[in-house]
Write a protein that holds these residues in place. Structure first.
Motif, PDB file in Angstrom:
ATOM      1  N   LYS A  96       1.347   9.262  -1.581  1.00  0.00           N
ATOM      2  CA  LYS A  96       0.329   8.239  -1.791  1.00  0.00           C
ATOM      3  C   LYS A  96       0.888   6.885  -1.381  1.00  0.00           C
ATOM      4  N   VAL A  97       0.035   6.048  -0.795  1.00  0.00           N
ATOM      5  CA  VAL A  97       0.400   4.673  -0.484  1.00  0.00           C
ATOM      6  C   VAL A  97      -0.719   3.774  -0.997  1.00  0.00           C
ATOM      7  N   THR A  98      -0.395   2.515  -1.226  1.00  0.00           N
ATOM      8  CA  THR A  98      -1.374   1.562  -1.738  1.00  0.00           C
ATOM      9  C   THR A  98      -1.528   0.418  -0.757  1.00  0.00           C
ATOM     10  N   ALA A  99      -2.758  -0.008  -0.554  1.00  0.00           N
ATOM     11  CA  ALA A  99      -3.027  -1.127   0.341  1.00  0.00           C
ATOM     12  C   ALA A  99      -2.205  -2.333  -0.080  1.00  0.00           C
ATOM     13  N   GLY A 100      -1.598  -2.996   0.895  1.00  0.00           N
ATOM     14  CA  GLY A 100      -0.783  -4.161   0.600  1.00  0.00           C
ATOM     15  C   GLY A 100       0.679  -3.847   0.385  1.00  0.00           C
ATOM     16  N   THR A 101       1.078  -2.580   0.593  1.00  0.00           N
ATOM     17  CA  THR A 101       2.469  -2.199   0.377  1.00  0.00           C
ATOM     18  C   THR A 101       3.086  -1.677   1.666  1.00  0.00           C
ATOM     19  N   ALA A 102       4.413  -1.530   1.638  1.00  0.00           N
ATOM     20  CA  ALA A 102       5.138  -0.965   2.769  1.00  0.00           C
ATOM     21  C   ALA A 102       6.123   0.065   2.238  1.00  0.00           C
ATOM     22  N   THR A 103       6.227   1.196   2.895  1.00  0.00           N
ATOM     23  CA  THR A 103       7.109   2.274   2.454  1.00  0.00           C
ATOM     24  C   THR A 103       8.026   2.692   3.590  1.00  0.00           C
ATOM     25  N   THR A 104       9.314   2.765   3.294  1.00  0.00           N
ATOM     26  CA  THR A 104      10.306   3.151   4.289  1.00  0.00           C
ATOM     27  C   THR A 104      10.695   4.610   4.099  1.00  0.00           C
ATOM     28  N   PHE A 105      10.831   5.329   5.201  1.00  0.00           N
ATOM     29  CA  PHE A 105      11.289   6.726   5.143  1.00  0.00           C
ATOM     30  C   PHE A 105      12.199   6.979   6.336  1.00  0.00           C
ATOM     31  N   SER A 106      12.844   8.134   6.362  1.00  0.00           N
ATOM     32  CA  SER A 106      13.868   8.412   7.353  1.00  0.00           C
ATOM     33  C   SER A 106      13.492   9.566   8.261  1.00  0.00           C
ATOM     34  N   VAL A 107      13.990   9.490   9.485  1.00  0.00           N
ATOM     35  CA  VAL A 107      13.770  10.549  10.474  1.00  0.00           C
ATOM     36  C   VAL A 107      15.110  10.903  11.113  1.00  0.00           C
TER      37      VAL A 107
ATOM     38  N   PRO B 120       0.882  -8.302  -6.368  1.00  0.00           N
ATOM     39  CA  PRO B 120       1.683  -8.818  -5.256  1.00  0.00           C
ATOM     40  C   PRO B 120       2.217  -7.667  -4.409  1.00  0.00           C
ATOM     41  N   VAL B 121       2.411  -7.928  -3.123  1.00  0.00           N
ATOM     42  CA  VAL B 121       2.930  -6.887  -2.232  1.00  0.00           C
ATOM     43  C   VAL B 121       4.400  -6.650  -2.543  1.00  0.00           C
ATOM     44  N   PRO B 122       4.794  -5.443  -2.965  1.00  0.00           N
ATOM     45  CA  PRO B 122       6.194  -5.163  -3.267  1.00  0.00           C
ATOM     46  C   PRO B 122       7.008  -4.986  -2.008  1.00  0.00           C
ATOM     47  N   LYS B 123       8.328  -5.040  -2.163  1.00  0.00           N
ATOM     48  CA  LYS B 123       9.195  -4.814  -1.022  1.00  0.00           C
ATOM     49  C   LYS B 123       9.149  -3.341  -0.645  1.00  0.00           C
TER      50      LYS B 123
ATOM     51  N   GLU C  41      24.825  17.147  18.072  1.00  0.00           N
ATOM     52  CA  GLU C  41      24.733  15.801  17.525  1.00  0.00           C
ATOM     53  C   GLU C  41      23.321  15.513  17.008  1.00  0.00           C
ATOM     54  N   HIS C  42      23.225  14.467  16.189  1.00  0.00           N
ATOM     55  CA  HIS C  42      21.913  14.046  15.697  1.00  0.00           C
ATOM     56  C   HIS C  42      21.815  12.520  15.758  1.00  0.00           C
ATOM     57  N   GLY C  43      20.587  12.046  15.745  1.00  0.00           N
ATOM     58  CA  GLY C  43      20.324  10.624  15.718  1.00  0.00           C
ATOM     59  C   GLY C  43      19.395  10.278  14.565  1.00  0.00           C
ATOM     60  N   ASP C  44      19.654   9.159  13.905  1.00  0.00           N
ATOM     61  CA  ASP C  44      18.855   8.760  12.751  1.00  0.00           C
ATOM     62  C   ASP C  44      18.111   7.454  13.031  1.00  0.00           C
ATOM     63  N   ILE C  45      16.871   7.400  12.567  1.00  0.00           N
ATOM     64  CA  ILE C  45      16.118   6.150  12.600  1.00  0.00           C
ATOM     65  C   ILE C  45      15.358   6.039  11.285  1.00  0.00           C
ATOM     66  N   LYS C  46      14.945   4.849  10.983  1.00  0.00           N
ATOM     67  CA  LYS C  46      14.097   4.632   9.813  1.00  0.00           C
ATOM     68  C   LYS C  46      12.734   4.157  10.290  1.00  0.00           C
ATOM     69  N   LEU C  47      11.725   4.640   9.621  1.00  0.00           N
ATOM     70  CA  LEU C  47      10.367   4.209   9.901  1.00  0.00           C
ATOM     71  C   LEU C  47       9.791   3.542   8.667  1.00  0.00           C
ATOM     72  N   ARG C  48       8.876   2.637   8.890  1.00  0.00           N
ATOM     73  CA  ARG C  48       8.214   1.951   7.772  1.00  0.00           C
ATOM     74  C   ARG C  48       6.719   1.979   8.007  1.00  0.00           C
ATOM     75  N   LEU C  49       5.997   2.423   6.997  1.00  0.00           N
ATOM     76  CA  LEU C  49       4.533   2.443   7.062  1.00  0.00           C
ATOM     77  C   LEU C  49       3.999   1.234   6.316  1.00  0.00           C
ATOM     78  N   ASP C  50       3.436   0.269   7.056  1.00  0.00           N
ATOM     79  CA  ASP C  50       2.850  -0.927   6.460  1.00  0.00           C
ATOM     80  C   ASP C  50       1.346  -0.728   6.326  1.00  0.00           C
ATOM     81  N   VAL C  51       0.829  -0.932   5.120  1.00  0.00           N
ATOM     82  CA  VAL C  51      -0.598  -0.768   4.864  1.00  0.00           C
ATOM     83  C   VAL C  51      -1.189  -2.131   4.533  1.00  0.00           C
TER      84      VAL C  51
END
Length: 422
Positions: free
Chosen positions: A222-233, A351-354, A298-308
Protein backbone atom coordinates in the motif's frame (compact mmCIF):
# COMPACT_ATOMS: atom_id res chain seq x y z
CA UNK A 1 6.47 -16.01 -34.38
CA UNK A 2 4.70 -15.61 -31.06
CA UNK A 3 4.42 -11.83 -31.25
CA UNK A 4 2.24 -12.26 -34.33
CA UNK A 5 -0.39 -14.09 -32.35
CA UNK A 6 -0.21 -11.45 -29.63
CA UNK A 7 -0.75 -8.71 -32.20
CA UNK A 8 -3.59 -10.58 -33.88
CA UNK A 9 -5.28 -11.08 -30.53
CA UNK A 10 -4.91 -7.39 -29.71
CA UNK A 11 -6.63 -6.49 -32.99
CA UNK A 12 -9.41 -8.95 -32.22
CA UNK A 13 -9.89 -7.31 -28.83
CA UNK A 14 -10.18 -3.90 -30.45
CA UNK A 15 -12.94 -5.23 -32.71
CA UNK A 16 -14.76 -7.42 -30.15
CA UNK A 17 -14.91 -4.94 -27.30
CA UNK A 18 -17.65 -6.62 -25.18
CA UNK A 19 -15.44 -9.67 -24.58
CA UNK A 20 -12.47 -7.72 -23.25
CA UNK A 21 -13.23 -7.89 -19.54
CA UNK A 22 -13.73 -11.64 -19.72
CA UNK A 23 -10.59 -12.33 -21.73
CA UNK A 24 -7.74 -10.38 -20.16
CA UNK A 25 -5.51 -13.42 -19.87
CA UNK A 26 -6.38 -14.84 -23.34
CA UNK A 27 -5.35 -11.48 -24.75
CA UNK A 28 -1.77 -12.56 -24.06
CA UNK A 29 -2.08 -16.35 -24.20
CA UNK A 30 -0.17 -18.18 -26.91
CA UNK A 31 -2.30 -21.30 -27.07
CA UNK A 32 -3.57 -21.38 -30.66
CA UNK A 33 -2.17 -24.24 -32.78
CA UNK A 34 0.44 -23.09 -35.29
CA UNK A 35 -1.77 -24.12 -38.19
CA UNK A 36 -4.47 -21.69 -37.01
CA UNK A 37 -2.18 -18.69 -36.44
CA UNK A 38 -3.69 -15.64 -38.16
CA UNK A 39 -1.67 -13.68 -40.67
CA UNK A 40 0.31 -10.83 -39.17
CA UNK A 41 -1.69 -7.58 -39.40
CA UNK A 42 -0.20 -4.71 -41.34
CA UNK A 43 0.55 -1.36 -39.77
CA UNK A 44 -2.29 0.13 -41.80
CA UNK A 45 -4.72 -2.48 -40.45
CA UNK A 46 -3.50 -1.86 -36.92
CA UNK A 47 -3.84 1.90 -37.36
CA UNK A 48 -7.43 1.39 -38.48
CA UNK A 49 -8.11 -0.90 -35.52
CA UNK A 50 -6.53 1.61 -33.11
CA UNK A 51 -8.59 4.43 -34.61
CA UNK A 52 -11.78 2.40 -34.26
CA UNK A 53 -10.86 1.50 -30.68
CA UNK A 54 -10.25 5.19 -29.91
CA UNK A 55 -13.56 6.11 -31.49
CA UNK A 56 -15.36 3.45 -29.46
CA UNK A 57 -13.68 4.64 -26.25
CA UNK A 58 -14.52 8.30 -26.94
CA UNK A 59 -18.14 7.32 -27.61
CA UNK A 60 -18.24 5.28 -24.41
CA UNK A 61 -16.86 8.18 -22.37
CA UNK A 62 -19.45 10.51 -23.87
CA UNK A 63 -22.22 7.99 -23.21
CA UNK A 64 -21.09 7.60 -19.61
CA UNK A 65 -21.24 11.36 -19.09
CA UNK A 66 -24.77 11.46 -20.49
CA UNK A 67 -25.79 8.49 -18.35
CA UNK A 68 -24.40 10.23 -15.27
CA UNK A 69 -26.38 13.36 -16.10
CA UNK A 70 -29.52 11.24 -16.43
CA UNK A 71 -28.86 9.75 -12.98
CA UNK A 72 -28.38 13.21 -11.49
CA UNK A 73 -31.60 14.41 -13.10
CA UNK A 74 -33.51 11.32 -11.95
CA UNK A 75 -32.29 11.88 -8.38
CA UNK A 76 -33.05 15.60 -8.49
CA UNK A 77 -36.08 17.01 -6.68
CA UNK A 78 -36.86 19.01 -9.82
CA UNK A 79 -37.14 15.95 -12.08
CA UNK A 80 -40.64 15.87 -13.71
CA UNK A 81 -41.51 12.48 -12.21
CA UNK A 82 -40.16 13.56 -8.83
CA UNK A 83 -42.24 16.75 -8.99
CA UNK A 84 -45.33 14.73 -9.97
CA UNK A 85 -44.71 12.25 -7.16
CA UNK A 86 -44.30 15.07 -4.67
CA UNK A 87 -47.54 16.72 -5.84
CA UNK A 88 -49.39 13.39 -5.68
CA UNK A 89 -48.09 12.79 -2.17
CA UNK A 90 -49.23 16.25 -1.09
CA UNK A 91 -52.68 15.60 -2.58
CA UNK A 92 -52.85 12.31 -0.69
CA UNK A 93 -51.82 14.03 2.54
CA UNK A 94 -54.42 16.76 1.97
CA UNK A 95 -57.06 14.09 1.30
CA UNK A 96 -56.11 12.38 4.55
CA UNK A 97 -56.51 15.64 6.43
CA UNK A 98 -59.88 16.25 4.72
CA UNK A 99 -61.07 12.78 5.72
CA UNK A 100 -60.01 13.36 9.32
CA UNK A 101 -61.91 16.66 9.30
CA UNK A 102 -64.98 15.00 7.76
CA UNK A 103 -64.88 12.18 10.31
CA UNK A 104 -64.70 14.72 13.09
CA UNK A 105 -67.72 16.55 11.60
CA UNK A 106 -69.69 13.28 11.77
CA UNK A 107 -68.67 12.83 15.40
CA UNK A 108 -69.64 16.42 16.24
CA UNK A 109 -73.00 16.14 14.45
CA UNK A 110 -73.80 12.91 16.24
CA UNK A 111 -72.85 14.45 19.59
CA UNK A 112 -75.03 17.49 18.86
CA UNK A 113 -78.01 15.30 17.96
CA UNK A 114 -77.61 13.16 21.07
CA UNK A 115 -77.35 16.23 23.24
CA UNK A 116 -80.73 17.71 22.25
CA UNK A 117 -83.06 18.12 25.23
CA UNK A 118 -86.23 16.07 25.45
CA UNK A 119 -88.35 19.13 24.84
CA UNK A 120 -86.52 20.04 21.60
CA UNK A 121 -88.92 20.73 18.76
CA UNK A 122 -89.24 18.43 15.78
CA UNK A 123 -87.81 21.14 13.60
CA UNK A 124 -84.63 21.31 15.69
CA UNK A 125 -84.30 17.52 15.73
CA UNK A 126 -84.79 17.34 11.96
CA UNK A 127 -82.13 19.99 11.39
CA UNK A 128 -79.64 18.11 13.60
CA UNK A 129 -80.40 14.83 11.81
CA UNK A 130 -79.90 16.52 8.44
CA UNK A 131 -76.53 17.90 9.56
CA UNK A 132 -75.44 14.40 10.65
CA UNK A 133 -76.55 12.88 7.35
CA UNK A 134 -74.71 15.48 5.33
CA UNK A 135 -71.60 14.99 7.49
CA UNK A 136 -71.71 11.22 6.90
CA UNK A 137 -72.05 11.74 3.13
CA UNK A 138 -69.11 14.15 3.15
CA UNK A 139 -67.04 11.68 5.22
CA UNK A 140 -67.74 8.86 2.75
CA UNK A 141 -66.67 11.11 -0.14
CA UNK A 142 -63.53 12.13 1.77
CA UNK A 143 -62.70 8.47 2.41
CA UNK A 144 -63.05 7.66 -1.29
CA UNK A 145 -60.94 10.69 -2.23
CA UNK A 146 -58.26 9.65 0.27
CA UNK A 147 -58.12 6.10 -1.14
CA UNK A 148 -57.86 7.41 -4.70
CA UNK A 149 -55.18 9.97 -3.77
CA UNK A 150 -53.12 7.33 -1.94
CA UNK A 151 -53.23 5.05 -4.98
CA UNK A 152 -52.21 7.90 -7.26
CA UNK A 153 -49.39 8.91 -4.91
CA UNK A 154 -48.08 5.34 -4.81
CA UNK A 155 -48.22 5.06 -8.60
CA UNK A 156 -46.40 8.36 -9.05
CA UNK A 157 -43.80 7.38 -6.45
CA UNK A 158 -43.24 4.02 -8.17
CA UNK A 159 -42.74 5.76 -11.50
CA UNK A 160 -40.13 8.08 -10.00
CA UNK A 161 -38.36 5.16 -8.28
CA UNK A 162 -38.40 3.10 -11.47
CA UNK A 163 -36.87 6.00 -13.37
CA UNK A 164 -34.08 6.28 -10.77
CA UNK A 165 -33.38 2.54 -10.92
CA UNK A 166 -33.39 2.53 -14.72
CA UNK A 167 -31.02 5.52 -14.80
CA UNK A 168 -28.68 3.85 -12.32
CA UNK A 169 -28.63 0.61 -14.33
CA UNK A 170 -27.93 2.51 -17.53
CA UNK A 171 -25.07 4.35 -15.82
CA UNK A 172 -23.62 1.09 -14.52
CA UNK A 173 -23.66 -0.36 -18.04
CA UNK A 174 -22.12 2.82 -19.42
CA UNK A 175 -19.28 2.64 -16.89
CA UNK A 176 -18.66 -1.01 -17.80
CA UNK A 177 -18.58 -0.07 -21.48
CA UNK A 178 -16.01 2.62 -20.74
CA UNK A 179 -13.78 0.10 -18.97
CA UNK A 180 -14.12 -2.38 -21.81
CA UNK A 181 -13.37 0.13 -24.54
CA UNK A 182 -10.42 1.51 -22.56
CA UNK A 183 -8.95 -1.98 -22.37
CA UNK A 184 -9.57 -2.51 -26.08
CA UNK A 185 -8.00 0.85 -26.94
CA UNK A 186 -4.95 0.07 -24.80
CA UNK A 187 -4.44 -3.29 -26.47
CA UNK A 188 -4.88 -1.84 -29.96
CA UNK A 189 -2.46 1.02 -29.25
CA UNK A 190 0.11 -1.44 -27.90
CA UNK A 191 -0.22 -3.67 -30.95
CA UNK A 192 0.24 -0.70 -33.26
CA UNK A 193 3.25 0.56 -31.31
CA UNK A 194 4.87 -2.85 -31.50
CA UNK A 195 4.23 -3.18 -35.24
CA UNK A 196 5.70 0.25 -35.95
CA UNK A 197 8.67 -0.58 -33.75
CA UNK A 198 9.34 -3.78 -35.66
CA UNK A 199 8.94 -1.93 -38.95
CA UNK A 200 11.41 0.79 -37.92
CA UNK A 201 13.95 -1.55 -36.38
CA UNK A 202 14.12 -4.06 -39.19
CA UNK A 203 16.16 -6.38 -36.96
CA UNK A 204 15.63 -9.56 -35.00
CA UNK A 205 14.25 -9.83 -31.49
CA UNK A 206 16.33 -10.36 -28.40
CA UNK A 207 16.32 -13.88 -27.00
CA UNK A 208 15.08 -14.89 -23.56
CA UNK A 209 17.83 -15.36 -21.01
CA UNK A 210 16.65 -17.35 -17.95
CA UNK A 211 20.00 -16.79 -16.25
CA UNK A 212 19.44 -13.03 -16.11
CA UNK A 213 17.28 -12.50 -13.02
CA UNK A 214 15.70 -9.47 -11.40
CA UNK A 215 14.77 -9.45 -7.71
CA UNK A 216 12.76 -6.68 -6.02
CA UNK A 217 12.77 -6.26 -2.24
CA UNK A 218 11.02 -3.81 0.02
CA UNK A 219 8.12 -2.99 -2.27
CA UNK A 220 4.98 -1.97 -0.29
CA UNK A 221 1.50 -3.43 -0.67
CA UNK A 222 0.00 0.00 0.00
CA UNK A 223 1.11 3.57 -0.68
CA UNK A 224 -0.46 6.87 0.33
CA UNK A 225 -0.80 9.99 -1.77
CA UNK A 226 1.85 12.51 -0.83
CA UNK A 227 4.44 9.92 0.19
CA UNK A 228 7.55 8.36 -1.31
CA UNK A 229 8.72 4.78 -0.82
CA UNK A 230 12.17 3.41 -1.58
CA UNK A 231 12.80 -0.21 -2.56
CA UNK A 232 15.69 -2.21 -3.99
CA UNK A 233 16.37 -4.03 -7.23
CA UNK A 234 19.14 -6.55 -7.88
CA UNK A 235 19.94 -7.76 -11.39
CA UNK A 236 22.12 -10.89 -11.47
CA UNK A 237 24.04 -12.46 -14.34
CA UNK A 238 23.61 -16.14 -13.55
CA UNK A 239 24.76 -17.27 -16.99
CA UNK A 240 28.11 -18.66 -18.11
CA UNK A 241 28.88 -15.62 -20.26
CA UNK A 242 29.83 -12.00 -19.68
CA UNK A 243 27.32 -9.28 -20.44
CA UNK A 244 28.67 -6.07 -21.94
CA UNK A 245 25.72 -3.81 -21.15
CA UNK A 246 22.90 -4.54 -18.70
CA UNK A 247 19.84 -2.30 -18.43
CA UNK A 248 16.96 -2.29 -15.98
CA UNK A 249 13.45 -1.80 -17.32
CA UNK A 250 10.98 -0.14 -14.91
CA UNK A 251 7.46 1.18 -15.42
CA UNK A 252 4.49 2.04 -13.23
CA UNK A 253 0.79 1.91 -14.10
CA UNK A 254 -2.32 2.83 -12.10
CA UNK A 255 -6.05 3.53 -12.27
CA UNK A 256 -8.60 4.89 -9.84
CA UNK A 257 -10.82 2.48 -7.90
CA UNK A 258 -13.24 2.16 -10.81
CA UNK A 259 -10.46 0.87 -13.03
CA UNK A 260 -11.58 3.20 -15.82
CA UNK A 261 -9.48 6.30 -15.19
CA UNK A 262 -5.71 6.25 -15.72
CA UNK A 263 -3.99 8.01 -12.80
CA UNK A 264 -0.39 7.06 -13.65
CA UNK A 265 0.43 10.76 -14.07
CA UNK A 266 0.39 11.06 -10.26
CA UNK A 267 3.10 8.40 -9.86
CA UNK A 268 6.81 8.77 -10.64
CA UNK A 269 9.65 6.27 -10.47
CA UNK A 270 13.11 7.56 -9.57
CA UNK A 271 16.38 5.66 -9.30
CA UNK A 272 19.83 5.89 -7.76
CA UNK A 273 22.87 3.66 -7.47
CA UNK A 274 26.34 3.62 -5.95
CA UNK A 275 27.85 4.94 -9.18
CA UNK A 276 25.08 7.50 -9.69
CA UNK A 277 23.93 8.59 -6.20
CA UNK A 278 21.74 11.50 -7.28
CA UNK A 279 18.07 10.59 -7.69
CA UNK A 280 16.97 10.62 -11.32
CA UNK A 281 13.49 10.19 -12.80
CA UNK A 282 12.92 7.10 -14.95
CA UNK A 283 12.41 8.70 -18.34
CA UNK A 284 9.96 7.82 -21.09
CA UNK A 285 12.36 5.21 -22.45
CA UNK A 286 11.75 3.23 -19.20
CA UNK A 287 15.35 1.92 -19.20
CA UNK A 288 17.92 2.56 -16.46
CA UNK A 289 21.50 2.14 -17.74
CA UNK A 290 23.51 2.49 -14.53
CA UNK A 291 24.47 -1.19 -14.05
CA UNK A 292 26.72 -1.42 -17.10
CA UNK A 293 28.70 -4.62 -17.70
CA UNK A 294 28.19 -7.75 -15.62
CA UNK A 295 30.61 -10.64 -15.72
CA UNK A 296 29.26 -14.14 -15.20
CA UNK A 297 28.07 -14.57 -11.61
CA UNK A 298 28.11 -10.84 -10.86
CA UNK A 299 25.15 -8.69 -9.86
CA UNK A 300 24.26 -5.03 -9.92
CA UNK A 301 22.15 -3.14 -7.39
CA UNK A 302 20.00 -0.05 -7.79
CA UNK A 303 17.39 1.63 -5.66
CA UNK A 304 14.06 2.80 -6.94
CA UNK A 305 11.69 5.28 -5.35
CA UNK A 306 7.97 5.49 -6.00
CA UNK A 307 6.75 9.07 -5.52
CA UNK A 308 2.99 9.49 -5.22
CA UNK A 309 1.61 12.99 -5.75
CA UNK A 310 -0.52 14.35 -2.91
CA UNK A 311 -3.38 14.86 -5.38
CA UNK A 312 -3.50 11.20 -6.36
CA UNK A 313 -6.95 9.63 -5.82
CA UNK A 314 -7.47 6.22 -4.25
CA UNK A 315 -6.91 3.35 -6.65
CA UNK A 316 -4.65 0.47 -7.53
CA UNK A 317 -1.42 0.14 -9.44
CA UNK A 318 1.44 -2.10 -10.40
CA UNK A 319 5.06 -1.90 -11.50
CA UNK A 320 6.94 -3.96 -14.10
CA UNK A 321 10.66 -4.39 -13.46
CA UNK A 322 13.04 -6.53 -15.52
CA UNK A 323 16.60 -6.74 -16.83
CA UNK A 324 17.97 -6.81 -20.39
CA UNK A 325 21.48 -7.20 -21.73
CA UNK A 326 23.12 -6.17 -25.00
CA UNK A 327 26.29 -7.72 -26.42
CA UNK A 328 27.97 -7.28 -29.77
CA UNK A 329 26.76 -10.72 -30.79
CA UNK A 330 23.18 -10.40 -29.57
CA UNK A 331 20.88 -9.44 -26.71
CA UNK A 332 18.67 -11.09 -24.13
CA UNK A 333 15.68 -10.44 -21.89
CA UNK A 334 14.65 -11.52 -18.44
CA UNK A 335 11.87 -14.09 -19.13
CA UNK A 336 10.04 -13.37 -15.89
CA UNK A 337 9.55 -9.74 -14.94
CA UNK A 338 8.78 -8.76 -11.35
CA UNK A 339 5.25 -7.37 -11.13
CA UNK A 340 4.34 -5.63 -7.89
CA UNK A 341 0.71 -4.73 -7.30
CA UNK A 342 -0.24 -2.15 -4.69
CA UNK A 343 -3.19 -0.15 -3.39
CA UNK A 344 -3.19 3.65 -3.43
CA UNK A 345 -4.75 5.50 -0.50
CA UNK A 346 -5.86 9.10 -0.84
CA UNK A 347 -3.96 11.67 1.22
CA UNK A 348 -5.17 12.20 4.79
CA UNK A 349 -3.91 15.75 5.10
CA UNK A 350 -0.71 14.75 6.90
CA UNK A 351 2.78 16.11 6.12
CA UNK A 352 4.69 14.21 3.45
CA UNK A 353 7.05 11.78 5.26
CA UNK A 354 10.55 11.01 4.13
CA UNK A 355 11.02 7.99 1.85
CA UNK A 356 10.99 4.73 3.76
CA UNK A 357 14.18 2.73 3.94
CA UNK A 358 14.37 -0.47 1.94
CA UNK A 359 16.17 -3.67 2.78
CA UNK A 360 19.55 -4.10 1.02
CA UNK A 361 19.16 -5.30 -2.56
CA UNK A 362 19.44 -9.05 -2.87
CA UNK A 363 19.22 -9.60 0.87
CA UNK A 364 16.02 -11.55 0.47
CA UNK A 365 14.48 -9.50 3.29
CA UNK A 366 10.98 -8.17 2.68
CA UNK A 367 9.80 -5.55 5.24
CA UNK A 368 6.65 -6.39 7.14
CA UNK A 369 3.56 -5.35 5.20
CA UNK A 370 5.32 -5.15 1.86
CA UNK A 371 3.89 -6.64 -1.28
CA UNK A 372 5.36 -9.59 -3.12
CA UNK A 373 6.57 -9.60 -6.70
CA UNK A 374 4.68 -11.67 -9.23
CA UNK A 375 6.83 -12.81 -12.17
CA UNK A 376 5.37 -12.16 -15.61
CA UNK A 377 6.51 -14.34 -18.49
CA UNK A 378 7.29 -12.23 -21.55
CA UNK A 379 8.06 -14.96 -24.04
CA UNK A 380 4.73 -16.60 -24.71
CA UNK A 381 2.90 -13.39 -23.96
CA UNK A 382 1.10 -14.89 -20.96
CA UNK A 383 0.80 -12.86 -17.77
CA UNK A 384 2.06 -15.69 -15.56
CA UNK A 385 0.70 -16.08 -12.02
CA UNK A 386 3.94 -17.56 -10.63
CA UNK A 387 4.10 -17.29 -6.86
CA UNK A 388 0.34 -16.99 -6.55
CA UNK A 389 -1.96 -19.28 -8.46
CA UNK A 390 -4.35 -16.50 -9.39
CA UNK A 391 -2.39 -13.32 -8.74
CA UNK A 392 -3.04 -11.84 -12.17
CA UNK A 393 -6.71 -12.73 -12.03
CA UNK A 394 -7.01 -11.07 -8.63
CA UNK A 395 -5.53 -7.87 -10.02
CA UNK A 396 -7.89 -7.95 -12.97
CA UNK A 397 -10.96 -8.66 -10.87
CA UNK A 398 -10.05 -5.89 -8.44
CA UNK A 399 -11.52 -3.37 -10.83
CA UNK A 400 -8.26 -2.73 -12.66
CA UNK A 401 -8.54 -5.01 -15.68
CA UNK A 402 -7.54 -2.13 -17.88
CA UNK A 403 -4.42 -1.60 -15.72
CA UNK A 404 -3.34 -5.21 -16.19
CA UNK A 405 -4.15 -5.25 -19.87
CA UNK A 406 -2.50 -1.93 -20.58
CA UNK A 407 0.58 -2.55 -18.43
CA UNK A 408 1.03 -6.05 -19.80
CA UNK A 409 0.76 -4.79 -23.35
CA UNK A 410 3.24 -1.99 -22.69
CA UNK A 411 5.67 -4.48 -21.19
CA UNK A 412 5.35 -6.94 -24.04
CA UNK A 413 5.96 -4.27 -26.67
CA UNK A 414 9.04 -2.81 -24.98
CA UNK A 415 12.03 -2.54 -27.30
CA UNK A 416 13.93 -5.70 -28.09
CA UNK A 417 16.75 -4.14 -30.06
CA UNK A 418 20.20 -5.46 -30.78
CA UNK A 419 23.17 -4.06 -28.88
CA UNK A 420 23.83 -1.53 -31.63
CA UNK A 421 20.28 -0.17 -31.40
CA UNK A 422 20.10 -0.01 -27.58
Amino acid sequence: MKIRRILATAVAIAVTTPAVMLSVTPAYADTAPAAQTPAKPTVKELEKAAAEAQKAYDAAVAAEKIAYQVVEEALSDTAPLAVAAKAARKAADDAAVAKTTADQAVTDAQTALDALPEDATEEVRAAAAKTLSEARTAAEAAATAKTTAEAEAKAAGDLADDARVAADRAYTKARAATKETLAAKTAADAALARAKEEENQGGGECLDEPGLTTVVTGFPSKVTAGTATTFSVRVTNGTDKDMEKVLTYASVHATDKSGAKDIAKYLKLKWTSASSPKWKTVDGDLYIDTIGALKRGEHGDIKLRLDVDAKAPAGQGLTFIAGDYFNEDGCGLTPDAAVNKFDIKAAAGKPVPKPTKAAPAGSGVTPQGSGSSVPVNTTSGTLAATGSSDATTQIALAGGAAVVLGAGAMFIVRRRRTGADA
